[in-house]
Design a protein around this motif. Structure first.
Motif, short mmCIF file in Angstrom:
data_model
loop_
_atom_site.label_atom_id
_atom_site.label_comp_id
_atom_site.label_asym_id
_atom_site.label_seq_id
_atom_site.Cartn_x
_atom_site.Cartn_y
_atom_site.Cartn_z
N THR A 114 30.50 29.34 47.11
CA THR A 114 31.05 28.95 45.81
C THR A 114 31.81 30.11 45.19
OG1 THR A 114 29.25 27.39 45.50
CG2 THR A 114 30.48 28.05 43.54
N TRP A 115 31.22 31.29 45.22
CA TRP A 115 31.86 32.47 44.65
C TRP A 115 33.15 32.80 45.38
CZ3 TRP A 115 32.94 37.42 46.49
CH2 TRP A 115 33.33 38.34 45.52
N ARG A 116 33.17 32.68 46.69
CA ARG A 116 34.38 32.97 47.47
C ARG A 116 35.51 32.03 47.07
NH1 ARG A 116 34.43 37.87 50.00
NH2 ARG A 116 32.50 38.20 51.10
N GLY A 117 35.18 30.75 46.82
CA GLY A 117 36.20 29.79 46.40
C GLY A 117 36.80 30.18 45.06
N MET A 118 35.95 30.58 44.13
CA MET A 118 36.44 31.01 42.81
C MET A 118 37.24 32.30 42.92
SD MET A 118 33.36 30.07 40.16
CE MET A 118 32.13 31.06 40.97
N GLN A 119 36.79 33.20 43.78
CA GLN A 119 37.50 34.45 43.99
C GLN A 119 38.89 34.18 44.58
OE1 GLN A 119 35.96 37.05 47.04
NE2 GLN A 119 36.79 38.87 46.03
N ALA A 120 38.97 33.30 45.54
CA ALA A 120 40.26 32.96 46.16
C ALA A 120 41.19 32.36 45.12
CB ALA A 120 40.04 31.99 47.31
N GLU A 121 40.66 31.50 44.27
CA GLU A 121 41.48 30.86 43.24
C GLU A 121 42.02 31.89 42.25
OE1 GLU A 121 40.69 27.73 39.64
OE2 GLU A 121 39.67 27.36 41.54
N GLN A 122 41.18 32.80 41.80
CA GLN A 122 41.61 33.82 40.85
C GLN A 122 42.61 34.80 41.47
OE1 GLN A 122 40.98 33.94 37.50
NE2 GLN A 122 40.21 31.91 37.96
N MET A 123 42.36 35.20 42.70
CA MET A 123 43.29 36.11 43.38
C MET A 123 44.65 35.46 43.56
SD MET A 123 40.84 37.96 46.21
CE MET A 123 42.17 38.86 46.96
N ALA A 124 44.67 34.19 43.95
CA ALA A 124 45.93 33.48 44.13
C ALA A 124 46.67 33.34 42.82
CB ALA A 124 45.66 32.11 44.75
N ASP A 125 45.94 33.05 41.74
CA ASP A 125 46.58 32.90 40.43
C ASP A 125 47.19 34.21 39.96
OD1 ASP A 125 47.18 31.30 38.06
OD2 ASP A 125 45.73 32.60 37.05
N VAL A 126 46.47 35.30 40.10
CA VAL A 126 46.99 36.61 39.69
C VAL A 126 48.20 36.98 40.55
CG1 VAL A 126 46.45 39.09 39.67
CG2 VAL A 126 44.82 37.45 38.74
N LEU A 127 48.11 36.72 41.83
CA LEU A 127 49.23 37.04 42.72
C LEU A 127 50.47 36.23 42.35
CD1 LEU A 127 50.15 38.65 45.17
CD2 LEU A 127 49.27 36.83 46.62
N ALA A 128 50.30 34.94 42.09
CA ALA A 128 51.44 34.09 41.72
C ALA A 128 52.04 34.51 40.39
CB ALA A 128 51.00 32.63 41.67
N ARG A 129 51.20 34.84 39.39
CA ARG A 129 51.68 35.21 38.06
C ARG A 129 52.33 36.59 38.03
NH1 ARG A 129 52.50 30.66 35.66
NH2 ARG A 129 50.78 29.28 36.06
N SER A 130 51.99 37.44 38.99
CA SER A 130 52.57 38.79 39.00
C SER A 130 53.77 38.90 39.94
CB SER A 130 51.50 39.81 39.37
OG SER A 130 51.06 39.60 40.70
N GLY A 131 54.37 37.79 40.27
CA GLY A 131 55.57 37.84 41.10
C GLY A 131 55.44 37.07 42.39
N GLY A 132 54.23 36.85 42.82
CA GLY A 132 54.00 36.05 44.01
C GLY A 132 54.63 36.61 45.26
N VAL A 133 54.95 35.71 46.16
CA VAL A 133 55.55 36.09 47.43
C VAL A 133 56.99 35.61 47.53
CG1 VAL A 133 53.35 36.20 48.68
CG2 VAL A 133 54.57 34.03 48.55
N GLY A 134 57.54 35.15 46.40
CA GLY A 134 58.93 34.72 46.37
C GLY A 134 59.13 33.23 46.55
N LEU A 135 58.05 32.48 46.72
CA LEU A 135 58.17 31.04 46.93
C LEU A 135 58.72 30.35 45.68
CD1 LEU A 135 57.69 28.69 48.85
CD2 LEU A 135 55.37 28.54 47.97
N ALA A 136 58.25 30.74 44.50
CA ALA A 136 58.73 30.12 43.25
C ALA A 136 60.22 30.36 43.07
CB ALA A 136 57.94 30.66 42.07
N ASP A 137 60.69 31.56 43.34
CA ASP A 137 62.12 31.86 43.21
C ASP A 137 62.95 31.07 44.21
OD1 ASP A 137 61.78 33.63 41.12
OD2 ASP A 137 61.64 35.39 42.42
N ALA A 138 62.39 30.82 45.38
CA ALA A 138 63.11 30.04 46.39
C ALA A 138 63.15 28.56 46.02
CB ALA A 138 62.45 30.23 47.76
#
Length: 119
Positions: A65-89
């Motif tokens: 359960t904790w790993r799922g929440m951790q993955a969600e938070q890490m992905a959100d922070v990564l996307a909000r801080s510039g992500g991997v360029g998918l949003a810009d594409a």
């Protein structure tokens, strides 16, 4: 309303759009949200490959359960801080789709009612 796309974060493209800045901002948020969903799926798969029975937390339902929440938070922070360029594409395609949808709606086909009575 015409606005320049160069200041809107299009990946090096010089285009104009008929959408308002608020509409473009909304589409940008949707693109970031989609990138977040993608990154969340990616992170969950990454954590799924870890052997939790040998980790510091000892495995089990709580760690899963904790790993799922951790993955969600890490992905959100990564996307909000510039992500991997998918949003810009994705953004230019989202704008083009929105403009096409707006241009395909016939104008003046629906007349506003002035009273509640049927005519």
């Amino acid at each position: 309303m015409l606005s320049s796309a160069s200041g809107l974060g299009f990946a090096g493209q010089n285009k104009t759009t008929t959408l308002s800045p608020a509409q473009v901002g909304h589409l940008r948020e949707q693109a970031k949200d989609l990138e977040g969903v993608f990154l969340n799926t990616l992170m969950k798969e990454m954590f799924a490959s870890l052997k939790t029975d040998e980790s510091a937390m000892g495995g089990g339902f709580a760690e899963e359960t904790w790993r799922g929440m951790q993955a969600e938070q890490m992905a959100d922070v990564l996307a909000r801080s510039g992500g991997v360029g998918l949003a810009d594409a994705l953004l230019p395609d989202l704008i083009a789709a929105q403009e096409a949808a707006q241009n395909s709606i016939p104008k003046n086909t629906i007349t506003p009612r002035t009273s509640g009575a049927l005519k």
